[in-house]
Design an enzyme around this catalytic site. Structure first.
Site, PDB file in Angstrom:
ATOM      1  N   GLY A  74      52.571  75.829-103.942  1.00 25.81           N
ATOM      2  CA  GLY A  74      51.818  76.220-103.388  1.00 25.81           C
ATOM      3  C   GLY A  74      52.352  77.823-102.287  1.00 25.81           C
ATOM      4  N   GLN A 125      54.520  83.582 -95.770  1.00 18.57           N
ATOM      5  CA  GLN A 125      55.686  82.527 -95.632  1.00 18.57           C
ATOM      6  C   GLN A 125      56.644  83.509 -96.788  1.00 18.57           C
ATOM      7  OE1 GLN A 125      53.541  79.004 -98.083  1.00 18.57           O
ATOM      8  NE2 GLN A 125      55.125  78.404 -97.117  1.00 18.57           N
ATOM      9  N   CYS A 165      56.199  71.647 -96.735  1.00 16.14           N
ATOM     10  CA  CYS A 165      55.981  73.027 -97.032  1.00 16.14           C
ATOM     11  C   CYS A 165      57.208  73.494 -97.032  1.00 16.14           C
ATOM     12  CB  CYS A 165      55.505  73.512 -94.687  1.00 16.14           C
ATOM     13  SG  CYS A 165      55.256  75.170 -95.539  1.00 16.14           S
ATOM     14  N   LEU A 166      57.439  75.235 -97.728  1.00 15.18           N
ATOM     15  CA  LEU A 166      58.472  75.171 -97.894  1.00 15.18           C
ATOM     16  C   LEU A 166      58.912  76.050 -96.617  1.00 15.18           C
ATOM     17  CD1 LEU A 166      57.247  76.653-101.581  1.00 15.18           C
ATOM     18  CD2 LEU A 166      58.815  75.273-101.626  1.00 15.18           C
ATOM     19  N   HIS A 187      45.770  73.481 -97.558  1.00 18.47           N
ATOM     20  CA  HIS A 187      47.089  74.042 -96.960  1.00 18.47           C
ATOM     21  C   HIS A 187      47.472  75.338 -97.143  1.00 18.47           C
ATOM     22  CE1 HIS A 187      51.626  72.876 -96.297  1.00 18.47           C
ATOM     23  NE2 HIS A 187      51.690  73.668 -96.618  1.00 18.47           N
ATOM     24  N   GLU A 188      47.479  76.123 -98.228  1.00 21.75           N
ATOM     25  CA  GLU A 188      47.609  77.190 -97.918  1.00 21.75           C
ATOM     26  C   GLU A 188      46.343  78.286 -97.589  1.00 21.75           C
ATOM     27  OE1 GLU A 188      50.305  78.474 -99.417  1.00 21.75           O
ATOM     28  OE2 GLU A 188      50.979  75.842-100.096  1.00 21.75           O
ATOM     29  N   HIS A 223      47.660  79.022 -93.969  1.00 20.19           N
ATOM     30  CA  HIS A 223      48.649  79.149 -93.445  1.00 20.19           C
ATOM     31  C   HIS A 223      47.668  80.874 -93.664  1.00 20.19           C
ATOM     32  CE1 HIS A 223      52.383  77.375 -93.957  1.00 20.19           C
ATOM     33  NE2 HIS A 223      52.031  77.120 -95.452  1.00 20.19           N
TER      34      HIS A 223
END
Length: 157
Positions: free
Chosen positions: A46, A51, A90-91, A132-133, A136
């Site tokens: 994701g 991000q 997480c990226l 999660h997304e 963000h």
């Protein structure tokens, strides 16, 4: 198209409330494609617009199942049920993993790249990735929900 640069913590944009998308055009469509390519290249499931430095309610999820790429524009969770606890990364936090509690089932309303409203039901890992997304997009980082961090050897084995 080339991959975009992923913003890493502690960049301020990661903790901001994102604006709703009001224009659905070719720019948005190209951005979604670039986000997807960036996510795949980074080995993620994701990616949310903050991000990559864009403070708009845009996210994509693809956990490698039958759903394929899911574009989430202006998403909101309508319903949540059950509970699951599991590992997340997480990226924007390279190498950091922790245990997070999430709903096991969610029903989401969002728009696609053309602005069409749709609803989606998800459970298990897909529900986790979508939550999660969506977090963000509201400036909520997974680190705020971690109950226990993992050591590297715990996640590799």
């Amino acid at each position: 198209m080339s991959a975009l640069e992923i913003v890493v913590y502690p960049n301020d944009i990661l903790e901001k409330e994102c604006s709703k998308v009001t224009v659905f055009n070719l720019r948005l469509s190209k951005l979604l494609t670039q986000m997807y390519e960036t996510m795949v290249e980074a080995d993620g499931v994701g990616l949310a617009a903050p991000q990559i430095g864009i403070c708009e309610q845009i996210a994509i999820v693809d956990i490698g199942d039958d759903h394929g790429r899911i574009d989430l524009i202006n998403p909101s969770i309508l319903e949540m049920q059950g509970e699951q606890i599991g590992p997340e990364g997480c990226l924007s936090f390279p190498g950091l993993f922790g245990e997070v509690k999430r709903a096991d089932y969610i029903k989401v309303r969002a728009q696609n790249k053309r602005g069409k409203i749709y609803t989606l039901e998800a459970e298990g890992f897909l529900a986790r990735a979508i939550q999660h997304e969506i977090d963000h997009l509201h400036g909520v980082l997974f680190t705020a929900k971690v109950t226990r961090y993992y050591e590297n050897d715990e996640i590799e084995g």
